[in-house]
Design a protein around this motif. Sequence first.
Motif: not given
Length: 113
Positions: A43-48
């Motif tokens: 999630r922090e890497r953008g996979y939201d």
Amino acid sequence: MPVRAPRICGCGYKVASGRQCACEGRRAAERKARAEANRPTARERGYDGKWDKERAAYLAAHPTCRRCGAPSKVVDHVIPHRGDRKLFWSRSNWQPLCTSCHSRAKQAQEKRS
């Protein structure tokens, strides 16, 4: 077929050819755990949630793996984005892959570069 002679590990034990000593396995596991502890979450890497929707739409439009033709399960970034948001969301940088191709071939390729 000839077999290579066993080797002596740094800890002093004899290890059969092609095998890993228990101490080497422990060191590798510790190294991986340290690297994983420093890695941001998905999630922090953008996979939201937005990524989940875009991924599902992309896979619906591209149902087969680009490498082997099997059903695709993963949207892979052709060029690793490494945190670059523009590259992350660029659909021209996406490719559909099956889990096997993504987990084996693509990861091995990225490891070499």
